[in-house]
Write an enzyme that holds these catalytic residues in place. Structure first.
Site, PDB file in Angstrom:
ATOM      1  CD  GLN A   1      16.366  26.659  11.323  1.00 52.18           C
ATOM      2  OE1 GLN A   1      15.590  26.547  10.322  1.00 52.18           O
ATOM      3  NE2 GLN A   1      16.998  26.490  11.875  1.00 52.18           N
TER       4      GLN A   1
ATOM      5  CG  ASP B   1      17.562  20.723   5.666  1.00 56.09           C
ATOM      6  OD1 ASP B   1      18.355  21.806   6.056  1.00 56.09           O
ATOM      7  OD2 ASP B   1      16.614  20.988   6.911  1.00 56.09           O
TER       8      ASP B   1
ATOM      9  CE  LYS C   1      17.424  28.152   7.583  1.00 52.93           C
ATOM     10  NZ  LYS C   1      16.980  27.154   8.320  1.00 52.93           N
TER      11      LYS C   1
HETATM   12  N1  GUN Z   1      19.339  24.659  12.791  1.00 54.13           N
HETATM   13  C1  GUN Z   1      20.676  24.538  12.612  1.00 54.13           C
HETATM   14  N2  GUN Z   1      20.685  24.288  11.188  1.00 54.13           N
HETATM   15  C2  GUN Z   1      20.039  23.874  10.818  1.00 54.13           C
HETATM   16  C3  GUN Z   1      20.009  23.816   9.356  1.00 54.13           C
HETATM   17  O1  GUN Z   1      20.703  23.990   8.518  1.00 54.13           O
HETATM   18  N3  GUN Z   1      19.111  22.791   8.873  1.00 54.13           N
HETATM   19  C4  GUN Z   1      17.532  23.166   9.951  1.00 54.13           C
HETATM   20  N4  GUN Z   1      16.568  22.149   8.836  1.00 54.13           N
HETATM   21  N5  GUN Z   1      17.669  23.608  11.260  1.00 54.13           N
HETATM   22  C5  GUN Z   1      18.765  23.605  11.545  1.00 54.13           C
END
Ligand code: GUN
Length: 285
Positions: A96, A119, A52
């Site tokens: 996350q 998200d 990211k």
């Molecule tokens: N963990 C796995 N996929 C995601 C996601 O799309 N966003 C977040 N914040 N955590 C994750």
């Protein structure tokens, strides 16, 4: 033999648009900013977070990284979110998941300001998705819809089957498909005679998390097969949920793992950060 949907190519095209929008925003208002929080040292999460950060850097988005120790308290995490909520340089906040067990995931999601919730996990945003009134599109399902659009695969009037009912993928995927006028069935691990349902799918989305789960006998001839799984075979090789070779010989389109849905998810996160920055720039006027 199915056409392989190239998630990397679609991602590159969308990221080109993101980069141009980020440059315009940097000139007209401020450089879009994304804060990413990771708690603990889960290796898979560390890879996602690193990717990211790299994607932000490559596309003109400032990224603020917060790597917190595994024993971080709920109060300390909420205090950081509050600081980021009030920081005008931060347009988007992502924490996350999964979090270490002693932390309350729901309280953390609820603490993120809805206009910074890139998200789209906050109840305000999930509610908006429910009604089709999008603030932010949920990243993984939105990436899938974008791939279908760019390959000119129609969704309206089609029968879609989603395997998996998670809040991150299965449920929002079903809602986006419903909003696009598909007929949608959502299955889960307790669905009786799963194959009899998946065989009806014009578009089959698998978000199960089990290698080789979807086999050719579960797929209709000519179906579009979207594989959201990220698993490893016993030899350590990355794979999805779908038994690729045998299903590809039956499907009309299929996404590979890696190189399918995965790259699109981060791309949609970047796009959501641009949306947030645009909204913030508009509000400042
Ligand atoms: N963990 C796995 N996929 C995601 C996601 O799309 N966003 C977040 N914040 N955590 C994750």
């Amino acid at each position: 033999m199915a056409t392989i949907i190239d998630g990397k190519a679609v991602s590159a095209a969308v990221r080109g648009e993101v980069k141009a929008a980020a440059a315009r925003l940097a000139q007209a208002a401020h450089t879009p900013g994304l804060a990413v929080i990771i708690v603990g040292e889960d290796p898979a999460s560390q890879v996602y977070v690193r990717n990211k950060h790299k994607a932000c850097a490559e596309n003109g988005i400032r990224s603020f990284q917060y790597a917190l120790p595994a024993d971080t308290t709920q109060a300390a995490l909420l205090a950081l979110i509050e600081t980021l909520n009030n920081d005008p340089a931060v347009d988007g906040i992502l924490c996350q998941l999964p979090l270490p067990k002693h932390l309350d995931e729901k309280a953390v999601i609820d603490a993120i300001r809805p206009d910074k919730d890139v998200d789209a996990f906050h109840p305000v945003n999930t509610g908006k998705i429910m009604t089709g009134d999008y603030a932010f599109l949920p990243c993984t399902p939105a990436g899938i819809m974008e791939m279908l659009k760019r390959y000119e695969i129609p969704v309206a009037g089609k029968r879609c089957v989603v395997i998996g009912r998670s809040n991150i993928v299965g449920k929002p995927m079903a809602l986006l498909m419903i909003n696009a006028s598909a007929t949608v069935t959502v299955c889960n691990s307790r669905t009786p005679d799963l194959a009899s349902i998946t065989r009806q799918a014009d578009i089959l989305v698998s978000a199960v998390g089990k290698a080789d789960f979807v086999t050719a006998d579960m797929v209709k001839d000519g179906a579009v097969v979207i594989d959201v799984g990220i698993n490893r075979h016993t030899d350590g090789k990355l794979c999805g949920d779908v038994k690729f070779d045998e299903v590809a010989s039956k499907a009309s389109y299929i996404t590979p793992v890696p190189g399918g849905v995965g790259p699109m998810t981060i791309t949609m996160l970047l796009q959501n950060t641009i949306t947030a920055a645009k909204n913030h720039a508009e509000a400042e006027k």
